[in-house]
Design a protein around this motif. Structure first.
Motif, mmCIF file in Angstrom:
data_model
loop_
_atom_site.group_PDB
_atom_site.id
_atom_site.type_symbol
_atom_site.label_atom_id
_atom_site.label_comp_id
_atom_site.label_asym_id
_atom_site.label_seq_id
_atom_site.Cartn_x
_atom_site.Cartn_y
_atom_site.Cartn_z
ATOM 1 N N SER A 1 0.812 -1.222 0.000
ATOM 2 C CA SER A 1 0.000 0.000 0.000
ATOM 3 C C SER A 1 0.843 1.269 0.000
ATOM 4 C CB SER A 1 -0.929 0.024 1.218
ATOM 5 O OG SER A 1 -1.818 -1.056 1.203
ATOM 6 N N ASN A 2 1.993 1.241 0.668
ATOM 7 C CA ASN A 2 2.775 2.481 0.822
ATOM 8 C C ASN A 2 4.147 2.407 0.152
ATOM 9 O OD1 ASN A 2 4.474 0.978 2.493
ATOM 10 N ND2 ASN A 2 3.746 1.894 4.391
ATOM 11 N N ALA A 3 4.307 1.494 -0.820
ATOM 12 C CA ALA A 3 5.617 1.323 -1.462
ATOM 13 C C ALA A 3 6.100 2.601 -2.119
ATOM 14 C CB ALA A 3 5.549 0.187 -2.477
ATOM 15 N N LYS A 4 5.213 3.340 -2.764
ATOM 16 C CA LYS A 4 5.643 4.589 -3.413
ATOM 17 C C LYS A 4 6.133 5.602 -2.383
ATOM 18 C CE LYS A 4 4.278 8.377 -6.453
ATOM 19 N NZ LYS A 4 4.802 9.425 -5.543
ATOM 20 N N ARG A 5 5.408 5.737 -1.279
ATOM 21 C CA ARG A 5 5.855 6.682 -0.240
ATOM 22 C C ARG A 5 7.192 6.261 0.342
ATOM 23 N NH1 ARG A 5 1.626 6.826 4.167
ATOM 24 N NH2 ARG A 5 0.761 4.986 3.155
ATOM 25 N N ALA A 6 7.378 4.959 0.490
ATOM 26 C CA ALA A 6 8.653 4.466 1.014
ATOM 27 C C ALA A 6 9.789 4.767 0.033
ATOM 28 C CB ALA A 6 8.559 2.969 1.281
ATOM 29 N N LEU A 7 9.550 4.563 -1.254
ATOM 30 C CA LEU A 7 10.589 4.840 -2.247
ATOM 31 C C LEU A 7 10.855 6.342 -2.369
ATOM 32 C CD1 LEU A 7 9.830 2.293 -5.110
ATOM 33 C CD2 LEU A 7 11.659 2.227 -3.418
ATOM 34 N N ASP A 8 9.814 7.150 -2.260
ATOM 35 C CA ASP A 8 10.030 8.611 -2.268
ATOM 36 C C ASP A 8 10.972 9.005 -1.130
ATOM 37 O OD1 ASP A 8 8.449 9.185 -4.471
ATOM 38 O OD2 ASP A 8 6.631 9.507 -3.273
ATOM 39 N N TRP A 9 10.726 8.445 0.043
ATOM 40 C CA TRP A 9 11.577 8.727 1.212
ATOM 41 C C TRP A 9 12.994 8.241 0.958
ATOM 42 C CZ3 TRP A 9 14.543 5.676 4.387
ATOM 43 C CH2 TRP A 9 14.991 6.248 5.585
ATOM 44 N N PRO B 1 12.280 -8.361 -0.906
ATOM 45 C CA PRO B 1 12.866 -9.357 -1.796
ATOM 46 C C PRO B 1 12.064 -9.535 -3.077
ATOM 47 C CG PRO B 1 11.544 -10.470 -0.165
ATOM 48 C CD PRO B 1 11.350 -8.982 0.045
ATOM 49 N N ASP B 2 10.989 -8.729 -3.280
ATOM 50 C CA ASP B 2 10.076 -8.942 -4.408
ATOM 51 C C ASP B 2 10.396 -7.989 -5.553
ATOM 52 O OD1 ASP B 2 7.985 -9.639 -6.057
ATOM 53 O OD2 ASP B 2 6.524 -8.403 -5.009
ATOM 54 N N GLN B 3 10.977 -8.518 -6.612
ATOM 55 C CA GLN B 3 11.345 -7.675 -7.735
ATOM 56 C C GLN B 3 10.134 -7.023 -8.395
ATOM 57 O OE1 GLN B 3 12.432 -9.565 -11.533
ATOM 58 N NE2 GLN B 3 12.308 -11.559 -10.516
ATOM 59 N N HIS B 4 8.985 -7.730 -8.407
ATOM 60 C CA HIS B 4 7.833 -7.209 -9.144
ATOM 61 C C HIS B 4 7.220 -5.987 -8.466
ATOM 62 C CE1 HIS B 4 8.244 -10.565 -11.757
ATOM 63 N NE2 HIS B 4 7.917 -11.453 -10.829
ATOM 64 N N LEU B 5 7.064 -6.031 -7.144
ATOM 65 C CA LEU B 5 6.538 -4.860 -6.446
ATOM 66 C C LEU B 5 7.481 -3.672 -6.626
ATOM 67 C CD1 LEU B 5 4.505 -3.475 -4.567
ATOM 68 C CD2 LEU B 5 5.824 -4.350 -2.631
ATOM 69 N N GLY B 6 8.779 -3.916 -6.533
ATOM 70 C CA GLY B 6 9.740 -2.836 -6.720
ATOM 71 C C GLY B 6 9.679 -2.245 -8.112
ATOM 72 N N ARG B 7 9.660 -3.098 -9.116
ATOM 73 C CA ARG B 7 9.626 -2.628 -10.512
ATOM 74 C C ARG B 7 8.315 -1.908 -10.816
ATOM 75 N NH1 ARG B 7 10.263 -7.107 -12.480
ATOM 76 N NH2 ARG B 7 12.519 -7.095 -12.881
ATOM 77 N N ASN B 8 7.201 -2.497 -10.402
ATOM 78 C CA ASN B 8 5.903 -1.886 -10.695
ATOM 79 C C ASN B 8 5.752 -0.522 -10.042
ATOM 80 O OD1 ASN B 8 4.955 -4.014 -12.301
ATOM 81 N ND2 ASN B 8 4.256 -5.166 -10.515
ATOM 82 N N THR B 9 6.244 -0.412 -8.809
ATOM 83 C CA THR B 9 6.148 0.868 -8.118
ATOM 84 C C THR B 9 7.031 1.914 -8.797
ATOM 85 O OG1 THR B 9 5.765 -0.307 -6.037
ATOM 86 C CG2 THR B 9 6.338 2.023 -5.886
ATOM 87 N N ALA B 10 8.255 1.540 -9.137
ATOM 88 C CA ALA B 10 9.188 2.485 -9.754
ATOM 89 C C ALA B 10 8.699 2.950 -11.118
ATOM 90 C CB ALA B 10 10.570 1.846 -9.873
ATOM 91 N N VAL B 11 8.248 2.016 -11.937
ATOM 92 C CA VAL B 11 7.884 2.346 -13.320
ATOM 93 C C VAL B 11 6.464 2.884 -13.411
ATOM 94 C CG1 VAL B 11 7.580 1.396 -15.645
ATOM 95 C CG2 VAL B 11 9.512 0.653 -14.234
ATOM 96 N N ARG B 12 5.521 2.188 -12.789
ATOM 97 C CA ARG B 12 4.113 2.576 -12.925
ATOM 98 C C ARG B 12 3.757 3.802 -12.099
ATOM 99 N NH1 ARG B 12 -0.783 1.435 -10.336
ATOM 100 N NH2 ARG B 12 -2.558 1.234 -11.757
ATOM 101 N N ASP B 13 4.300 3.877 -10.898
ATOM 102 C CA ASP B 13 3.888 4.937 -9.972
ATOM 103 C C ASP B 13 4.852 6.120 -9.901
ATOM 104 O OD1 ASP B 13 1.745 3.304 -9.339
ATOM 105 O OD2 ASP B 13 2.764 2.394 -7.624
ATOM 106 N N MET B 14 6.114 5.898 -10.281
ATOM 107 C CA MET B 14 7.115 6.955 -10.111
ATOM 108 C C MET B 14 7.709 7.434 -11.422
ATOM 109 S SD MET B 14 9.008 5.485 -6.681
ATOM 110 C CE MET B 14 9.897 7.024 -6.386
#
Length: 397
Positions: free
Chosen positions: A188-196, A208-221
């Protein structure tokens, strides 16, 4: 896992892998996030009195016990949960019940660890089956991540990297994250965590999940796929060159969810052909091409709220664990909402499903008799650094 028939190929000296031996019950891996020992005599699953036995033991314990049920849990178990939710919500709910001496976590191992980290020393967290682990969490061990950090150091980028670890990780990985200036995130808060994290450094190591990391970076950021590289712990230097590490913004650990990772673009195209006008709603642990093709993407809680708000008569294909999808389909059928599983193939979370009614009955009856079983306890040093990483997440705006 490769299977070789030795009768046909006698010249091959085939040795079972450690993972195969573990799955066969012939080896134990004490360093694995997943436990393997299930002590005690379980009642028979055919016992017609299991429901009544669970109810009686829970009533006997009264306020001394607080039962948590993850959304992916079996219906037969979820009926005894005092609260239901995702892993982090349940851990916080446990911390909010200091009067409960026993926290029975009907989920998987890393979830029980998180509950132990967030609850008081007087509370005892219990996992009904110690073999209920998480394949994703097992894909990143403390030794592998320490070696990865050495690789980043040798490439001259470690000082620029902030680790961000998904809640679906072991206590050891959470502690590593806290010790190295990073924080935990949820879906739920992956984008806020990456912004920080990008405010603290130039790069992120996402575990450890490449997909959540990739999706958040590309789709949301708004990053590109070229900004992401995948670190494979089973290859020398993660399979990456120093130049690739220097050029990357997101260093993604090569891990995934065995349930969400099975959904494919073919699944999405197939369901659109079968059900005209269907809304495709998937979890961000799905592959990038699945997320890109979906109509809606969000966490387990997001999925539930989206269906609650959906108009009567709407059609939905859901890409997440089957226990939850089936429960939601039954819940919203009276409202005329058609809800189907995204894939044609049935897919439960196999380790979550290890928590069944016999294990729950055995656990509750043992506790009611004064016998503490299957306690999950994180050591103090690990707990301190893991809690630091969790607290950084809780402080996010």
């Amino acid at each position: 896992m490769r299977v070789v028939t030795t009768a046909q190929t006698p010249e091959l000296d085939v040795q079972p892998t450690p993972l195969a031996l573990l799955l066969l019950g012939r080896e134990a891996d004490p360093k694995s996030e997943r436990g393997v020992e299930c002590p005690g005599d379980l009642p028979s699953p055919s016992d017609p009195d299991l429901v009544e036995r669970a109810r009686a033991a829970k009533e006997k314990l009264g306020d001394k016990v607080f039962v948590l049920g993850h959304h992916y849990q079996r219906d037969e178990v979820i009926q005894f949960a005092d609260v239901t939710g995702d892993s982090f919500k349940l851990a916080r709910d446990a911390a909010a019940r200091p009067e409960a001496e026993y926290i029975v976590f009907c989920g998987v191992h890393f979830m029980a660890e998180s509950a132990d980290i967030l609850t008081s020393d007087d509370q005892k967290v219990v996992l009904p089956d110690l073999a209920a682990g998480c394949s994703m969490a097992d894909m990143a061990t403390a030794e592998q991540v320490a070696e990865c950090w050495d690789v980043l150091t040798e490439a001259g980028v470690a000082e620029q990297v902030v680790p961000v670890s998904y809640m679906n990780s072991s206590a050891d990985i959470k502690a590593f994250t806290g010790k190295h200036g990073g924080l935990i995130c949820t879906s739920s808060n992956a984008k806020r965590a990456l912004d920080w994290a990008f405010e603290q450094g130039e790069k992120v190591l996402f575990l450890p999940d490449q997909h959540l990391g990739r999706n958040t970076a590309v789709r949301d950021m708004g990053m590109s796929l070229d900004d992401c590289v995948v670190y494979n712990p089973h290859k020398p230097n993660g399979g990456l060159t120093a130049q690739e590490l220097r050029a990357a913004k997101m260093i993604l650990w090569r891990g995934h969810c065995s349930v969400h990772g099975r959904f494919s673009l073919d699944s999405v195209n197939d369901v659109r052909e079968r059900i005209p006008g269907v809304n495709v709603l998937v979890h961000p642990e799905c592959k990038h091409e699945v997320v890109a093709a979906a109509d809606y993407v969000g966490s387990t809680e997001y999925i539930i709220k989206a269906l609650e708000a959906a108009p009567a008569g709407s059609k939905w294909a859901i890409g997440t664990e089957l226990n939850l999808v089936r429960r939601l389909a039954n819940r919203f059928a009276p409202e005329g909402k058609e809800i189907v599983f995204l894939d044609r193939t049935v897919c439960f979370c196999s380790t979550m499903n290890r928590i069944d009614l016999p294990h729950l009955v055995w656990t509750l009856e043992s506790l009611a008799e004064g016998n503490l079983v299957n306690r999950i306890e994180v050591d103090k040093e690990t707990e301190a650094f893991a809690k630091l990483a969790l607290e950084r997440m809780l402080a996010l705006p």
